[in-house]
Design a protein around this motif. Structure first.
Motif, PDB file in Angstrom:
ATOM      1  N   GLY A 208       0.823  -1.211   0.000  1.00 24.46           N
ATOM      2  CA  GLY A 208       0.000   0.000   0.000  1.00 24.46           C
ATOM      3  C   GLY A 208       0.854   1.256   0.000  1.00 24.46           C
ATOM      4  N   TYR A 209       1.934   1.225   0.775  1.00 22.49           N
ATOM      5  CA  TYR A 209       2.858   2.357   0.830  1.00 22.49           C
ATOM      6  C   TYR A 209       3.511   2.577  -0.532  1.00 22.49           C
ATOM      7  CZ  TYR A 209       6.006   5.580   3.264  1.00 22.49           C
ATOM      8  OH  TYR A 209       6.669   6.697   3.697  1.00 22.49           O
ATOM      9  N   CYS A 211       2.211   1.878  -3.450  1.00 23.47           N
ATOM     10  CA  CYS A 211       1.194   2.502  -4.314  1.00 23.47           C
ATOM     11  C   CYS A 211       1.021   3.979  -3.966  1.00 23.47           C
ATOM     12  CB  CYS A 211      -0.136   1.769  -4.167  1.00 23.47           C
ATOM     13  SG  CYS A 211      -0.152   0.091  -4.829  1.00 23.47           S
ATOM     14  N   PHE A 212       0.995   4.294  -2.671  1.00 19.42           N
ATOM     15  CA  PHE A 212       0.823   5.689  -2.236  1.00 19.42           C
ATOM     16  C   PHE A 212       1.974   6.559  -2.737  1.00 19.42           C
ATOM     17  CE2 PHE A 212       1.263   9.269   0.635  1.00 19.42           C
ATOM     18  CZ  PHE A 212      -0.040   9.690   0.834  1.00 19.42           C
ATOM     19  N   TYR A 237      -4.339   6.372  -5.613  1.00 21.91           N
ATOM     20  CA  TYR A 237      -4.689   6.411  -4.195  1.00 21.91           C
ATOM     21  C   TYR A 237      -5.710   5.326  -3.854  1.00 21.91           C
ATOM     22  CZ  TYR A 237      -2.252  10.875  -3.772  1.00 21.91           C
ATOM     23  OH  TYR A 237      -1.292  11.859  -3.763  1.00 21.91           O
ATOM     24  N   ALA A 240      -3.793   2.183  -3.190  1.00 21.31           N
ATOM     25  CA  ALA A 240      -3.140   2.274  -1.880  1.00 21.31           C
ATOM     26  C   ALA A 240      -4.155   2.060  -0.763  1.00 21.31           C
ATOM     27  CB  ALA A 240      -2.466   3.638  -1.737  1.00 21.31           C
ATOM     28  N   THR A 265      -4.183   8.950   3.031  1.00 19.69           N
ATOM     29  CA  THR A 265      -4.778   8.557   1.747  1.00 19.69           C
ATOM     30  C   THR A 265      -6.174   9.157   1.596  1.00 19.69           C
ATOM     31  OG1 THR A 265      -3.549   6.468   1.845  1.00 19.69           O
ATOM     32  CG2 THR A 265      -5.342   6.605   0.252  1.00 19.69           C
TER      33      THR A 265
END
Length: 307
Positions: A208-209, A211-212, A237, A240, A265
């Motif tokens: 997730g990080y 992707c962010f 976003y 993420a 996010t």
């Protein structure tokens, strides 16, 4: 991904029963081959040799096997005790003590020692009192342990996870082109870690990080990346958010940084109500580590900002 050092989800792969079976079968094969050779010799050399030779070799072979088996079990138990001690020190955030303990096993071929060495070397590098030179040395040391762990066992999810994390870290010292190029590899290993262990919330959080980080990449950096790579990594976003929420579903409230990232996010997606919810949770999370304290501080600042 500086926050991964405080993760308290410990995963340990114990000695495989399958490997024990293979080892025992190998021992039995050697033993029965020796026995067969003795029997053949006895039959051609006389009845007395058959009677005297077989019991002697059977006893010696059995005794040797028992000694080897006992030594193997003792070694496994000793390793297990060390790993339990290591995990206890990790849960107490005793980074320096943990590093000194595991450093004794730096030449080990056991994946369980190696990925833990990668993690603690990285944790030590991120301590506030660490000089820039020491930090760099430890980051590359961590990457070496993670690489060796992966070479020893590609089926270990933790080896994939910490290889991805450490590869990202060393990329900070190797320039933008290398770091962006590494990002493809990082994602592949994170996805592999999650496939091997879908219940590991930290691997899901790190993805997730990832992707962010690419979702918030400024437009001018995207242009630079596009010049270097025909198709640079991209993420949204929404992607993420899905990973951060999935991590919470797998292990609720496992990590203050995951709550903070959910808040950030939602802020990026202009969802103020949800952002306030998660930032408040991050602020109120009991601080056990230095990172928890940093998360608390950042959550406070963001809450003031969106008021």
């Amino acid at each position: 991904m500086a926050g991964i050092s405080a993760m308290r989800c410990v995963a340990r792969t114990l000695l495989s029963a399958g490997n024990k079976t293979i080892w025992n079968r190998g021992t039995h094969r050697h033993y029965w081959t020796a026995l067969k050779r003795t029997t053949t010799t006895a039959l051609t050399g006389g009845r007395a040799l058959l009677i005297l030779g077989l019991p002697t070799l059977s006893y010696l072979g059995s005794e040797a096997y028992q000694r080897i088996q006992s030594a193997t079990v003792l070694h496994a138990l000793e390793n297990e005790e060390v790993l339990e001690q290591a995990d206890y020190l990790y849960s107490c955030a005793e980074t320096e003590k943990l590093y000194q303990l595991l450093l004794q096993y730096k030449n080990s071929d056991d994946v369980e020692f190696l990925w833990r060495l990668a993690r603690v070397s990285r944790d030590l590098a991120l301590m506030p009192n660490m000089s820039a030179d020491q930090k760099k040395k430890l980051m590359f040391e961590a990457f070496e342990y993670a690489t060796k762990a992966l070479e020893q066992d590609e089926g270990c999810f933790a080896a994939h996870k910490w290889y991805a994390v450490c590869l990202s870290d060393v990329g900070d010292y190797e320039g933008v082109k290398v770091k962006i190029g590494n990002s493809y590899i990082i994602r592949e290993h994170l996805e592999r870690a999650i496939k091997l262990n879908p219940k590991d919330a930290t691997s899901i959080h790190i993805l997730g990080y990832w992707c962010f980080a690419f979702a918030e990449l400024p437009w001018y950096q995207r242009k630079v990346a596009a010049v270097i790579f025909a198709s640079p990594p991209t993420a949204t976003y929404e992607e993420a958010l899905a990973f951060f929420l999935k991590a919470e579903e797998v292990d609720p409230s496992f990590y203050s940084k995951n709550m903070l990232m959910l808040g950030k996010t939602y802020m990026a997606m202009k969802d103020k109500e949800s952002a306030l919810l998660w930032l408040t949770k991050a602020r109120d999370y009991p601080p056990h580590t230095q990172e928890d304290k940093e998360v608390h501080k950042e959550a406070l600042e963001l809450l003031k900002k969106i008021g």
